[in-house]
Design a protein around this motif. Structure first.
Motif, PDB file in Angstrom:
ATOM      1  N   THR A 143       0.782  -1.186   0.333  1.00  0.00           N
ATOM      2  CA  THR A 143       0.383  -0.278   0.199  1.00  0.00           C
ATOM      3  C   THR A 143       0.737   1.292   0.042  1.00  0.00           C
ATOM      4  O   THR A 143       0.484   2.184  -0.669  1.00  0.00           O
ATOM      5  CB  THR A 143      -0.795  -0.421   0.974  1.00  0.00           C
ATOM      6  OG1 THR A 143      -1.865  -0.645   0.937  1.00  0.00           O
ATOM      7  CG2 THR A 143      -2.004   0.917   1.335  1.00  0.00           C
ATOM      8  N   GLU A 144       2.318   1.464  -0.015  1.00  0.00           N
ATOM      9  CA  GLU A 144       3.340   1.787   0.708  1.00  0.00           C
ATOM     10  C   GLU A 144       3.532   2.700  -0.617  1.00  0.00           C
ATOM     11  O   GLU A 144       3.656   4.084  -1.023  1.00  0.00           O
ATOM     12  CB  GLU A 144       4.220   2.014   1.818  1.00  0.00           C
ATOM     13  CG  GLU A 144       3.281   2.016   3.492  1.00  0.00           C
ATOM     14  CD  GLU A 144       4.342   2.179   4.593  1.00  0.00           C
ATOM     15  OE1 GLU A 144       5.544   1.697   3.926  1.00  0.00           O
ATOM     16  OE2 GLU A 144       4.434   2.440   5.332  1.00  0.00           O
ATOM     17  N   SER A 145       3.616   1.679  -1.195  1.00  0.00           N
ATOM     18  CA  SER A 145       5.141   1.444  -2.228  1.00  0.00           C
ATOM     19  C   SER A 145       3.596   1.863  -3.326  1.00  0.00           C
ATOM     20  O   SER A 145       4.128   3.514  -4.456  1.00  0.00           O
ATOM     21  CB  SER A 145       4.779   0.097  -2.859  1.00  0.00           C
ATOM     22  OG  SER A 145       5.226   0.326  -4.634  1.00  0.00           O
ATOM     23  N   LYS A 146       2.137   1.619  -3.566  1.00  0.00           N
ATOM     24  CA  LYS A 146       1.582   2.483  -4.043  1.00  0.00           C
ATOM     25  C   LYS A 146       1.163   4.099  -4.249  1.00  0.00           C
ATOM     26  O   LYS A 146       0.964   4.757  -5.172  1.00  0.00           O
ATOM     27  CB  LYS A 146      -0.054   1.698  -4.480  1.00  0.00           C
ATOM     28  CG  LYS A 146       0.762   0.165  -5.428  1.00  0.00           C
ATOM     29  CD  LYS A 146       0.367   0.080  -7.633  1.00  0.00           C
ATOM     30  CE  LYS A 146       0.459   0.231  -7.982  1.00  0.00           C
ATOM     31  NZ  LYS A 146       0.289   0.159  -9.344  1.00  0.00           N
ATOM     32  N   SER A 147       1.238   4.293  -2.462  1.00  0.00           N
ATOM     33  CA  SER A 147       0.323   4.976  -2.830  1.00  0.00           C
ATOM     34  C   SER A 147       1.567   6.753  -2.484  1.00  0.00           C
ATOM     35  O   SER A 147       0.974   7.239  -2.303  1.00  0.00           O
ATOM     36  CB  SER A 147      -0.461   5.242  -1.408  1.00  0.00           C
ATOM     37  OG  SER A 147       0.728   4.303  -0.075  1.00  0.00           O
ATOM     38  N   THR A 148       3.056   5.866  -2.042  1.00  0.00           N
ATOM     39  CA  THR A 148       3.553   6.951  -1.462  1.00  0.00           C
ATOM     40  C   THR A 148       5.179   7.145  -3.014  1.00  0.00           C
ATOM     41  O   THR A 148       5.266   8.005  -2.843  1.00  0.00           O
ATOM     42  CB  THR A 148       4.228   6.735  -1.112  1.00  0.00           C
ATOM     43  OG1 THR A 148       4.906   5.676  -0.777  1.00  0.00           O
ATOM     44  CG2 THR A 148       3.035   6.680   1.111  1.00  0.00           C
ATOM     45  N   ILE A 149       4.982   6.002  -4.115  1.00  0.00           N
ATOM     46  CA  ILE A 149       6.344   6.174  -4.615  1.00  0.00           C
ATOM     47  C   ILE A 149       5.201   6.326  -6.386  1.00  0.00           C
ATOM     48  O   ILE A 149       4.641   5.895  -6.682  1.00  0.00           O
ATOM     49  CB  ILE A 149       6.597   4.817  -4.548  1.00  0.00           C
ATOM     50  CG1 ILE A 149       7.071   5.143  -3.512  1.00  0.00           C
ATOM     51  CG2 ILE A 149       7.538   4.903  -6.315  1.00  0.00           C
ATOM     52  CD1 ILE A 149       7.859   3.153  -3.579  1.00  0.00           C
ATOM     53  N   PRO A 150       5.807   7.612  -7.655  1.00  0.00           N
ATOM     54  CA  PRO A 150       5.129   7.506  -8.195  1.00  0.00           C
ATOM     55  C   PRO A 150       5.679   6.197  -9.188  1.00  0.00           C
ATOM     56  O   PRO A 150       6.903   5.646  -9.281  1.00  0.00           O
ATOM     57  CB  PRO A 150       5.839   8.874  -9.087  1.00  0.00           C
ATOM     58  CG  PRO A 150       5.917   9.904  -7.556  1.00  0.00           C
ATOM     59  CD  PRO A 150       7.065   8.210  -6.785  1.00  0.00           C
ATOM     60  N   HIS A 151       4.783   5.991  -9.433  1.00  0.00           N
ATOM     61  CA  HIS A 151       5.082   4.993 -10.697  1.00  0.00           C
ATOM     62  C   HIS A 151       4.665   4.955 -12.074  1.00  0.00           C
ATOM     63  O   HIS A 151       4.104   6.114 -12.714  1.00  0.00           O
ATOM     64  CB  HIS A 151       3.666   3.707 -10.504  1.00  0.00           C
ATOM     65  CG  HIS A 151       4.062   2.577  -8.882  1.00  0.00           C
ATOM     66  ND1 HIS A 151       4.002   3.545  -7.786  1.00  0.00           N
ATOM     67  CD2 HIS A 151       4.142   1.299  -9.028  1.00  0.00           C
ATOM     68  CE1 HIS A 151       4.526   2.121  -6.980  1.00  0.00           C
ATOM     69  NE2 HIS A 151       4.298   1.645  -7.496  1.00  0.00           N
ATOM     70  N   ALA A 152       6.196   4.098 -12.936  1.00  0.00           N
ATOM     71  CA  ALA A 152       6.038   4.565 -14.466  1.00  0.00           C
ATOM     72  C   ALA A 152       6.082   3.192 -14.740  1.00  0.00           C
ATOM     73  O   ALA A 152       7.289   2.314 -14.693  1.00  0.00           O
ATOM     74  CB  ALA A 152       6.994   5.389 -14.556  1.00  0.00           C
ATOM     75  N   TYR A 153       5.818   2.655 -16.148  1.00  0.00           N
ATOM     76  CA  TYR A 153       5.887   1.780 -16.828  1.00  0.00           C
ATOM     77  C   TYR A 153       6.127   1.710 -18.247  1.00  0.00           C
ATOM     78  O   TYR A 153       5.471   2.485 -18.741  1.00  0.00           O
ATOM     79  CB  TYR A 153       4.351   0.865 -16.718  1.00  0.00           C
ATOM     80  CG  TYR A 153       4.086   0.756 -15.445  1.00  0.00           C
ATOM     81  CD1 TYR A 153       4.496  -0.434 -14.257  1.00  0.00           C
ATOM     82  CD2 TYR A 153       3.450   1.263 -14.559  1.00  0.00           C
ATOM     83  CE1 TYR A 153       3.322  -0.001 -13.464  1.00  0.00           C
ATOM     84  CE2 TYR A 153       2.418   1.212 -13.034  1.00  0.00           C
ATOM     85  CZ  TYR A 153       3.028   0.646 -12.768  1.00  0.00           C
ATOM     86  OH  TYR A 153       2.150   0.504 -10.957  1.00  0.00           O
ATOM     87  N   ALA A 154       7.329   1.047 -18.464  1.00  0.00           N
ATOM     88  CA  ALA A 154       7.755   0.830 -19.211  1.00  0.00           C
ATOM     89  C   ALA A 154       8.166  -1.037 -20.116  1.00  0.00           C
ATOM     90  O   ALA A 154       8.325  -1.632 -19.402  1.00  0.00           O
ATOM     91  CB  ALA A 154       9.172   1.507 -19.998  1.00  0.00           C
ATOM     92  N   THR A 155       7.562  -0.842 -21.577  1.00  0.00           N
ATOM     93  CA  THR A 155       7.774  -2.729 -22.113  1.00  0.00           C
ATOM     94  C   THR A 155       8.845  -1.932 -23.254  1.00  0.00           C
ATOM     95  O   THR A 155       8.628  -1.528 -23.760  1.00  0.00           O
ATOM     96  CB  THR A 155       6.517  -2.988 -22.159  1.00  0.00           C
ATOM     97  OG1 THR A 155       5.787  -2.230 -23.357  1.00  0.00           O
ATOM     98  CG2 THR A 155       5.443  -3.059 -21.007  1.00  0.00           C
ATOM     99  N   THR A 156       9.435  -3.706 -23.512  1.00  0.00           N
ATOM    100  CA  THR A 156       9.758  -3.891 -24.931  1.00  0.00           C
ATOM    101  C   THR A 156      10.258  -5.127 -25.141  1.00  0.00           C
ATOM    102  O   THR A 156       9.844  -5.852 -24.148  1.00  0.00           O
ATOM    103  CB  THR A 156      11.478  -3.059 -24.258  1.00  0.00           C
ATOM    104  OG1 THR A 156      12.774  -2.936 -25.693  1.00  0.00           O
ATOM    105  CG2 THR A 156      12.293  -3.751 -23.231  1.00  0.00           C
ATOM    106  N   ASP A 157      10.558  -5.325 -26.184  1.00  0.00           N
ATOM    107  CA  ASP A 157      10.504  -7.275 -26.720  1.00  0.00           C
ATOM    108  C   ASP A 157      12.846  -6.992 -26.418  1.00  0.00           C
ATOM    109  O   ASP A 157      13.101  -6.318 -27.025  1.00  0.00           O
ATOM    110  CB  ASP A 157      10.338  -7.068 -27.950  1.00  0.00           C
ATOM    111  CG  ASP A 157       8.631  -7.633 -27.694  1.00  0.00           C
ATOM    112  OD1 ASP A 157       7.740  -7.344 -26.711  1.00  0.00           O
ATOM    113  OD2 ASP A 157       7.932  -6.623 -29.383  1.00  0.00           O
ATOM    114  N   CYS A 158      12.636  -8.165 -26.218  1.00  0.00           N
ATOM    115  CA  CYS A 158      14.023  -8.293 -25.616  1.00  0.00           C
ATOM    116  C   CYS A 158      14.033 -10.057 -26.631  1.00  0.00           C
ATOM    117  O   CYS A 158      13.696 -11.138 -26.742  1.00  0.00           O
ATOM    118  CB  CYS A 158      14.715  -8.830 -24.408  1.00  0.00           C
ATOM    119  SG  CYS A 158      14.498  -7.509 -23.572  1.00  0.00           S
ATOM    120  N   ASP A 159      15.378  -9.891 -27.315  1.00  0.00           N
ATOM    121  CA  ASP A 159      15.988 -11.452 -28.039  1.00  0.00           C
ATOM    122  C   ASP A 159      16.490 -11.556 -26.815  1.00  0.00           C
ATOM    123  O   ASP A 159      17.698 -11.485 -26.673  1.00  0.00           O
ATOM    124  CB  ASP A 159      16.010 -10.923 -29.269  1.00  0.00           C
ATOM    125  CG  ASP A 159      16.570 -12.191 -30.320  1.00  0.00           C
ATOM    126  OD1 ASP A 159      16.638 -13.261 -29.186  1.00  0.00           O
ATOM    127  OD2 ASP A 159      17.197 -12.410 -31.098  1.00  0.00           O
TER     128      ASP A 159
END
Length: 346
Positions: free
Chosen positions: A233-249
């Motif tokens: 709960t602390e992680s989700k509510s107090t830390i800004p979250h950013a998500y990125a995806t990529t394909d790896c070989d």
């Protein structure tokens, strides 16, 4: 007598459950002897005595939960003294009674919450980030309750307790139950125009009876599960979250894994991912930061948490300075930490 206090057995421990006493009243205790088993936020740890003497009085019984750090759990006296006549100190270190729950357990205890006046206007109260978020979101006044954290820090638990007291106070004002007031009544008494007010909490379901709409079942949570929920709960509510995806070989990684296996070096794809992540953070130090309440703090070491599923929940032991380790060393550390987590060792 020598006071035995609830110790901090992990860096993030704020309270613990006293699982079992390994000594009994009247037993001789030497320095280094196993005194009791304590469940921290991470594992069950055996507490060793740092003093010598006779265990005169056990203040916190086996099975006690949510015992705050610094709470008095036992008393020792010198050998030769009459341990049965030990004086119980009135002052237990300025800590609230550990066996008392953090929030009022029943409705009769709600009445004083309308006039909590601990340290009104106390200047310089320090709030943890999670506590500040709760206080700001719900418009609470942190001066209305005494902080329980170390060095007077107003913790998230204090904020949640204050929020629950506020909610229960509102529910009391709306309630019209004609119970005699055991404490001074709140200045705003509820009008007698709503004899069938809706309960603030749904009724608890009873085993063996038909489930009524709106009921629920209480599921006991271990100390570790509560900490897991708190941290997520602390992680989700107090830390800004950013998500990125990529394909790896990963063909090259899989080929290298096979080559290492020929030399009896067994590593997993996850070990490579940990190594790559740590190396990337080392190359991009602006990302390897934490927020300490006053501003970002750049870390010199790259530490990677490893998620380990156990019967008690998801445990996240830490591989320290992962950027300086090779894949084989990371693999060995990951296996050792995973085994400790599953064996309930710190």
């Amino acid at each position: 007598p020598v006071k035995v206090l609830m110790p901090a057995l992990s860096p993030t421990m704020e309270e613990g459950n006293l699982v079992k006493w390994l000594k009994r009243e009247g037993d001789v205790v030497k320095a280094g002897d196993a005194l009791c088993d304590i469940e921290t936020d991470k594992a069950v740890v055996t507490m060793e005595s740092s003093d010598e003497g006779v265990l005169a009085k056990i203040m916190i019984r086996e099975g006690s939960k949510n015992v705050r750090l610094g709470s008095l759990i036992a008393l020792l006296v010198d050998e030769g003294e009459d341990w049965k006549q030990v004086d119980i100190p009135i002052d237990s270190g300025g800590i609230s009674t550990p066996t008392a729950p953090l929030v009022p357990p029943s409705q009769p205890e709600v009445a004083p919450s309308a006039k909590v006046e601990h340290h009104p206007g106390k200047p310089g109260v320090r709030l943890s980030p999670a506590a500040r978020h709760i206080v700001d979101t719900h418009g609470l006044n942190s001066d209305n309750i005494a902080p329980s954290g170390p060095r007077g820090i107003f913790t998230k638990e204090d904020a949640l307790r204050l929020l629950e007291l506020k909610q229960m106070s509102k529910a009391t004002e709306k309630s019209t139950a004609p119970t005699p007031a055991a404490h001074p009544a709140a200045p705003h008494s509820a009008p007698a125009t709503a004899p069938h007010s809706r309960p603030s909490v749904p009724p608890v379901s009873v085993p063996g009876q038909q489930v009524a709409p709106g009921t629920f079942t209480e599921i006991p949570a271990s100390n570790i599960r509560r900490v897991i929920a708190k941290r997520l709960t602390e992680s989700k509510s107090t830390i800004p979250h950013a998500y990125a995806t990529t394909d790896c070989d990963l063909e090259a990684v899989l080929n290298l894994k096979k080559e290492l296996a020929k030399d009896n070096i067994k590593v997993s794809v996850n070990d490579f991912i940990i190594k790559v992540t740590a190396a990337t953070l080392k190359q991009m130090p602006d990302v390897n930061v934490i927020w300490d309440g006053d501003g970002p703090r750049q870390l010199a070491s790259v530490d990677i948490s490893l998620a380990v599923a156990t019967d008690r929940g998801l445990i996240t032991p830490i591989i320290r300075d992962a950027a300086a380790k090779g894949v084989q060393e990371i693999s060995a550390s990951a296996k050792a930490l995973a085994k400790k987590a599953r064996d309930r060792k710190s």
